[in-house]
Structures are given as structure tokens and as C-alpha cells.
Design a protein around this motif. Structure first.
Motif, PDB file in Angstrom:
ATOM      1  N   GLU A  30       0.940  -1.419   0.125  1.00  0.00           N
ATOM      2  CA  GLU A  30       0.027  -0.067  -0.039  1.00  0.00           C
ATOM      3  C   GLU A  30       0.853   1.204   0.135  1.00  0.00           C
ATOM      4  N   ALA A  31       0.540   2.140  -0.842  1.00  0.00           N
ATOM      5  CA  ALA A  31       1.228   3.504  -0.837  1.00  0.00           C
ATOM      6  C   ALA A  31       0.191   4.662  -1.057  1.00  0.00           C
ATOM      7  N   GLY A  35       3.941   8.511  -2.456  1.00  0.00           N
ATOM      8  CA  GLY A  35       4.907   7.371  -1.687  1.00  0.00           C
ATOM      9  C   GLY A  35       4.305   6.214  -2.730  1.00  0.00           C
ATOM     10  N   LEU A  36       5.253   5.120  -2.785  1.00  0.00           N
ATOM     11  CA  LEU A  36       6.617   5.388  -2.384  1.00  0.00           C
ATOM     12  C   LEU A  36       7.745   5.704  -3.168  1.00  0.00           C
ATOM     13  N   TRP A  51      10.863  -0.238   3.870  1.00  0.00           N
ATOM     14  CA  TRP A  51      10.670   1.180   3.875  1.00  0.00           C
ATOM     15  C   TRP A  51      11.123   1.555   5.121  1.00  0.00           C
ATOM     16  N   ASP A  57       3.894   9.622   3.791  1.00  0.00           N
ATOM     17  CA  ASP A  57       3.074  10.344   2.666  1.00  0.00           C
ATOM     18  C   ASP A  57       1.739  11.000   3.537  1.00  0.00           C
ATOM     19  N   ALA A  63       6.745   6.658   3.256  1.00  0.00           N
ATOM     20  CA  ALA A  63       7.107   7.197   1.973  1.00  0.00           C
ATOM     21  C   ALA A  63       8.498   6.648   1.326  1.00  0.00           C
ATOM     22  N   THR A  74      10.058  -5.358   3.488  1.00  0.00           N
ATOM     23  CA  THR A  74       8.860  -4.704   3.161  1.00  0.00           C
ATOM     24  C   THR A  74       8.311  -5.314   1.580  1.00  0.00           C
ATOM     25  N   PRO A 101       9.219   7.118  -8.285  1.00  0.00           N
ATOM     26  CA  PRO A 101       8.379   6.243  -7.739  1.00  0.00           C
ATOM     27  C   PRO A 101       8.669   4.814  -7.773  1.00  0.00           C
ATOM     28  N   THR A 103       6.817   0.469  -7.056  1.00  0.00           N
ATOM     29  CA  THR A 103       5.977  -0.411  -6.705  1.00  0.00           C
ATOM     30  C   THR A 103       6.764  -1.528  -5.994  1.00  0.00           C
TER      31      THR A 103
END
Length: 314
Positions: A30-31, A35-36, A51, A57, A63, A74, A101, A103
Motif C-alpha cells: 500500500e502507498a 509514496g513510495l 521502507w 506520505d 514514503a 517490506t 516512484p 511499486t
């Protein structure tokens, strides 16, 4: 210029590190908005990543992502053509630069390079190295360790004048000592459990701005003290200690973790640990990687690609 093809292989490579290995369900971390993103050192495609608890964020989630860390990973950085070629005349690049960015995937099937010293066997667990996120393979519960004869003592007393707004500590004066990464902070209005995560600017360990581990704080200017421990690896070294290593030994507080280098850079020397304590000279061991949820689904020699998945058989 390196990178030009100089040979033709009868069998093409099955993949590139970071590629998806199948079409099974994948789960992304989840971001929130913004972020991330990659941390100051960038993030390498095809490796595990961690992370940071701060900064956060707009949704209050972490973030920043790094290819190094401590504790459970993570997620895994899959390949989506997001690495950039930043070296002059280089032919390829797997590094996602700072601020770009990312994922992260916490589940799925991927190809990863076996950066360990032993063959990967189907069913073995994938382990992530704390210093660079590289993968190696071994049986469950077989994390690599370093060891040395050493001791742990309380760190130098540190006292500063500063304030905290959100997740930023602003130090305006130093009474004694120097702030270190991972040290525990205390003072009027400072949330219990607050630690220094990074220094953003200023004199090293002194006047400047720091990121702390707990956000949404509002501590007015006050005297803030910091406690931490110093692990001294003195002799009989085996393996290499690193930031993220969890230490164990007679008299060592459970969960004690190396948070910064002192005079040691892996071998004999001093290391900052997150818990102030006193442990007399004894054999102290430290993990250098962490077991992940992923398992090998193909065999591979050191340096070869291996399929990993979080979807276990049976």
C-alpha cells in the motif's frame, strides 16, 4: 563502451532479475499520494527492499524505500523498465534514482539472482541481505551470522536543546555528546519510543535538522537527551557485521540492533546499537540477513537466476 553483444547463446536467458515469473496473483504494498519513492541512495531493481517509518506520505504511511534496512523486508522490487542508465557510456542500469516512484510487491512470483555462496534448491527460503537487499537461499531458520568476542557499553551521554514538529527534530544547541542514528530520545513533550532515523542537514551529530521515528509530534524547545549503546567487536572475528544486524549473546538485551557504524566497517571496531546496556566481554553474534516469505521454485548456482514465489505448495 561496454554492453555490446559479443557472443550468441544457444539458450536465451530465461529472464532478467526482477521479472515476473508467472501469472499468479501479485500483491503490491500500500502507498499513498507521493509514496513510495526511492531513498537517497536509490533502489535496485530485482532485490528486496525496506521502507522507512518516516517521512510519511499524506495518508500517514511510510514514503521512502531503500535497498537496505533491518527486520522483515517490506517487499520485492519488480522490473518495469524503471531503472535508469546514469553512468557515462553504460549500456544498462538497474538503479531507480532518488525520488523516483516505486511499486513494491509483498507477494507473487519473480525471478531473482542468487547472490549467495551456495546453490539454490527448490523449497529453500529466500533470504535478504540487510546491507543491499541481495538474495541468497537456505533452509528455514538458517540466517547468516557474524560473530566476535566483544562487549556492549552505554554510549556517551548526549544532551541537546531542540524542538520537534511533525517528524522533524530541530537542534539549536548541543550541551554534551553527539546525536547518533537509532538512539532513543527523551524530553518534555517527546513521544515515548522516539528515535533518530536520519540527519537531514547541519553539523554531523550536532546543530541541524533530523528525521525522527514517530510523526505528528509538537514538542516545544526543550532539553532532549539521547541514550544508545556501543558494541565493540574486539577479537575472534567471523563474518562481517553490518547495519541491521540483530545481536545476541550472554547478557545482550534481546532485539539489540546495530543502527550505525562507529569505527568498525564490518570487522573489528565499534558499532552503535539501539539499546543502552552493559554486556561484559563474551561471544556476540549478529545476523546479516533475514528470512523472507518467498521460496525457491527452481534450482540455481550462485550468480544464476532463480524463480521465487510466496505461494507455497501443499
Amino acid at each position: 563502451m561496454a554492453g555490446f553483444q559479443t557472443a550468441v547463446n544457444v539458450q536465451p536467458a530465461p529472464a532478467v532479475a526482477g521479472d515476473f515469473a508467472d501469472h499468479n496473483p501479485r500483491v503490491s504494498v500500500e502507498a499513498g499520494p507521493g509514496g513510495l519513492v526511492a531513498g537517497a541512495a536509490g533502489v535496485t531493481v530485482g532485490r528486496f527492499a525496506w521502507w522507512k517509518p518516516n517521512p510519511i506520505d499524506p495518508n500517514g504511511a511510510p514514503a521512502i524505500v531503500d535497498s537496505f534496512g533491518a527486520g522483515p523486508v517490506t517487499g520485492f522490487v519488480h522490473r518495469a523498465q524503471q531503472g535508469l542508465i546514469t553512468d557515462y557510456l553504460a549500456g544498462a542500469g538497474m538503479l531507480i534514482p532518488k525520488g523516483f516512484p516505486i511499486t513494491l510487491h509483498s507477494a507473487g512470483g519473480f525471478w531473482v539472482k542468487n547472490d549467495g555462496l551456495t546453490n539454490a534448491v527448490v523449497g529453500q527460503k529466500a533470504y535478504a541481505n540487510f546491507s543491499d537487499g541481495k538474495a541468497s537461499f537456505a533452509a528455514t531458520g538458517a540466517a547468516l551470522t557474524a560473530s566476535a568476542t566483544g562487549s556492549i557499553a552505554a554510549g556517551t551521554s548526549t544532551s541537546v536543546t531542540g524542538s520537534i514538529s511533525g517528524n522533524k527534530l530541530t537542534v539549536t544547541a548541543v550541551g554534551s555528546g553527539a546525536l547518533v542514528i537509532g538512539g532513543l530520545l527523551s524530553g518534555t513533550g517527546v513521544a515515548t519510543g522516539t528515535r533518530v532515523v536520519a540527519q537531514d542537514s547541519g553539523t554531523a551529530g550536532g546543530i541541524g535538522i533530523y528525521t525522527v521515528s514517530i510523526a505528528n509530534q509538537a514538542a516545544a524547545s526543550t532539553t532532549i537527551t539521547q541514550t544508545y549503546g556501543v558494541f565493540t567487536a574486539a577479537s575472534a572475528l567471523s563474518g562481517l557485521f553490518q547495519v541491521g544486524s540483530v545481536l545476541s549473546g550472554s547478557g545482550v538485551t534481546a532485539g539489540t540492533t546495530i543502527t550505525a557504524l562507529g569505527t568498525g566497517t564490518g570487522g573489528l571496531g565499534t558499532y552503535i546499537v539501539d539499546t543502552t546496556q552493559t554486556a561484559s566481554s563474551t561471544t556476540i553474534s549478529g545476523t546479516t540477513n533475514v528470512e523472507t516469505k518467498f521460496v525457491a521454485m527452481s534450482a540455481g548456482l550462485p550468480g544464476e537466476l532463480v524463480k521465487i514465489t510466496s505461494h507455497l505448495l501443499g
